[in-house]
Design a protein around this motif. Structure first.
Motif, PDB file in Angstrom:
ATOM      1  N   GLN A 146       0.827  -1.210   0.000  1.00  0.00           N
ATOM      2  CA  GLN A 146       0.000   0.000   0.000  1.00  0.00           C
ATOM      3  C   GLN A 146       0.861   1.260   0.000  1.00  0.00           C
ATOM      4  O   GLN A 146       0.367   2.339  -0.313  1.00  0.00           O
ATOM      5  N   ASN A 147       2.126   1.102   0.346  1.00  0.00           N
ATOM      6  CA  ASN A 147       3.064   2.227   0.372  1.00  0.00           C
ATOM      7  C   ASN A 147       4.080   2.111  -0.759  1.00  0.00           C
ATOM      8  O   ASN A 147       5.257   2.456  -0.589  1.00  0.00           O
ATOM      9  N   GLY A 148       3.611   1.621  -1.902  1.00  0.00           N
ATOM     10  CA  GLY A 148       4.447   1.566  -3.096  1.00  0.00           C
ATOM     11  C   GLY A 148       5.642   0.624  -2.988  1.00  0.00           C
ATOM     12  O   GLY A 148       6.661   0.845  -3.646  1.00  0.00           O
ATOM     13  N   GLY A 149       5.537  -0.409  -2.152  1.00  0.00           N
ATOM     14  CA  GLY A 149       6.628  -1.364  -2.010  1.00  0.00           C
ATOM     15  C   GLY A 149       7.760  -0.856  -1.126  1.00  0.00           C
ATOM     16  O   GLY A 149       8.837  -1.452  -1.086  1.00  0.00           O
ATOM     17  N   ARG A 150       7.508   0.223  -0.386  1.00  0.00           N
ATOM     18  CA  ARG A 150       8.548   0.835   0.453  1.00  0.00           C
ATOM     19  C   ARG A 150       8.465   0.348   1.896  1.00  0.00           C
ATOM     20  O   ARG A 150       7.409   0.439   2.523  1.00  0.00           O
ATOM     21  N   VAL A 151       9.586  -0.139   2.415  1.00  0.00           N
ATOM     22  CA  VAL A 151       9.666  -0.593   3.807  1.00  0.00           C
ATOM     23  C   VAL A 151       9.408   0.570   4.757  1.00  0.00           C
ATOM     24  O   VAL A 151       8.855   0.378   5.848  1.00  0.00           O
ATOM     25  N   ASP A 152       9.772   1.803   4.355  1.00  0.00           N
ATOM     26  CA  ASP A 152       9.535   2.974   5.206  1.00  0.00           C
ATOM     27  C   ASP A 152       8.055   3.129   5.567  1.00  0.00           C
ATOM     28  O   ASP A 152       7.737   3.608   6.659  1.00  0.00           O
ATOM     29  N   GLY A 153       7.165   2.725   4.675  1.00  0.00           N
ATOM     30  CA  GLY A 153       5.732   2.800   4.973  1.00  0.00           C
ATOM     31  C   GLY A 153       5.369   1.899   6.141  1.00  0.00           C
ATOM     32  O   GLY A 153       4.577   2.278   7.014  1.00  0.00           O
ATOM     33  N   LEU A 154       5.951   0.709   6.174  1.00  0.00           N
ATOM     34  CA  LEU A 154       5.714  -0.210   7.290  1.00  0.00           C
ATOM     35  C   LEU A 154       6.327   0.344   8.570  1.00  0.00           C
ATOM     36  O   LEU A 154       5.691   0.313   9.632  1.00  0.00           O
ATOM     37  N   ILE A 155       7.545   0.860   8.483  1.00  0.00           N
ATOM     38  CA  ILE A 155       8.205   1.411   9.667  1.00  0.00           C
ATOM     39  C   ILE A 155       7.366   2.540  10.262  1.00  0.00           C
ATOM     40  O   ILE A 155       7.165   2.602  11.479  1.00  0.00           O
ATOM     41  N   GLN A 156       6.832   3.409   9.409  1.00  0.00           N
ATOM     42  CA  GLN A 156       5.980   4.504   9.893  1.00  0.00           C
ATOM     43  C   GLN A 156       4.729   3.950  10.567  1.00  0.00           C
ATOM     44  O   GLN A 156       4.331   4.422  11.639  1.00  0.00           O
ATOM     45  N   ALA A 157       4.110   2.941   9.965  1.00  0.00           N
ATOM     46  CA  ALA A 157       2.910   2.340  10.557  1.00  0.00           C
ATOM     47  C   ALA A 157       3.238   1.695  11.909  1.00  0.00           C
ATOM     48  O   ALA A 157       2.460   1.812  12.860  1.00  0.00           O
ATOM     49  N   LEU A 158       4.386   1.035  12.006  1.00  0.00           N
ATOM     50  CA  LEU A 158       4.796   0.415  13.280  1.00  0.00           C
ATOM     51  C   LEU A 158       5.075   1.474  14.335  1.00  0.00           C
ATOM     52  O   LEU A 158       4.724   1.295  15.505  1.00  0.00           O
ATOM     53  N   ARG A 159       5.702   2.584  13.939  1.00  0.00           N
ATOM     54  CA  ARG A 159       5.948   3.678  14.889  1.00  0.00           C
ATOM     55  C   ARG A 159       4.626   4.139  15.503  1.00  0.00           C
ATOM     56  O   ARG A 159       4.522   4.347  16.708  1.00  0.00           O
ATOM     57  N   GLN A 160       3.620   4.323  14.643  1.00  0.00           N
ATOM     58  CA  GLN A 160       2.316   4.777  15.129  1.00  0.00           C
ATOM     59  C   GLN A 160       1.688   3.729  16.043  1.00  0.00           C
ATOM     60  O   GLN A 160       1.123   4.061  17.080  1.00  0.00           O
ATOM     61  N   LYS A 161       1.807   2.466  15.658  1.00  0.00           N
ATOM     62  CA  LYS A 161       1.171   1.390  16.411  1.00  0.00           C
ATOM     63  C   LYS A 161       1.783   1.235  17.797  1.00  0.00           C
ATOM     64  O   LYS A 161       1.062   0.957  18.763  1.00  0.00           O
ATOM     65  N   VAL A 162       3.101   1.394  17.905  1.00  0.00           N
ATOM     66  CA  VAL A 162       3.740   1.227  19.221  1.00  0.00           C
ATOM     67  C   VAL A 162       3.877   2.556  19.958  1.00  0.00           C
ATOM     68  O   VAL A 162       4.410   2.601  21.065  1.00  0.00           O
TER      69      VAL A 162
END
Length: 166
Positions: A146-162
């Motif tokens: 959903q973030n264009g294949g970018r790991v940074d999108g997951l990292i940002q989502a994890l930051r928000q989640k934790v």
């Protein structure tokens, strides 16, 4: 280890933070957290640079601690019963257990275990035939896509989640 985790959260003399710290130690004693984190990230691990991998692993550990600490806080009176052990693949074993609950049917939980050095470590948990590792891998892959294949999108989502600012 399961009984130790339940005992930690059943001990009402411990503060929530003390219980979570004790749980973190149990987690690292019994689980191969770095391996699980890499496996869950899947093919995207190779796309991540060293800084992304380091931050991802820290966030992944925090997510696991938060997720499972929340579940264990609600447990009281449950016990673990080992119901079997079977080979799984070339180097793993599946340890089948039931979490026996005083107010409800037992929950079937299998633990995929691998020898790591001189110890055995859990590398996946299967609850009622659903692999937590596979589920997490699918969720993370979906966020990355959903973030264009970018790991940074997951990292940002994890930051928000934790609850960590980026």
């Amino acid at each position: 280890m399961g009984n130790d985790a339940i005992a930690t959260f059943s001990d009402k003399s411990l503060s929530r933070d003390q219980a979570i710290q004790r749980f973190r130690k149990l987690l690292y004693a019994g689980f191969d957290v770095p391996y699980i984190g890499r496996w869950v990230l899947g093919r995207y691990w190779n796309n991540a640079n060293e800084a992304q991998r380091t931050e991802y692993q820290k966030l992944f550990e925090q997510l696991i601690v938060n997720t499972y600490a929340e579940r264990f806080v609600e447990y009281s009176g449950e016990t673990f019963k080992i119901t079997g052990v079977a080979p799984a693949g070339e180097s793993d074993s599946m340890v089948t257990t039931q979490i026996v609950r005083p107010n409800g049917p037992p929950v079937n939980v299998s633990w995929r275990v691998r020898k790591v050095g001189a110890d055995y470590k859990i590398i996946d948990v299967v609850v009622e035939n659903v692999s937590m590792g596979v589920t997490q891998r699918q969720e993370f892959a979906s966020v990355i896509e959903q973030n264009g294949g970018r790991v940074d999108g997951l990292i940002q989502a994890l930051r928000q989640k934790v609850g960590r600012a980026g």
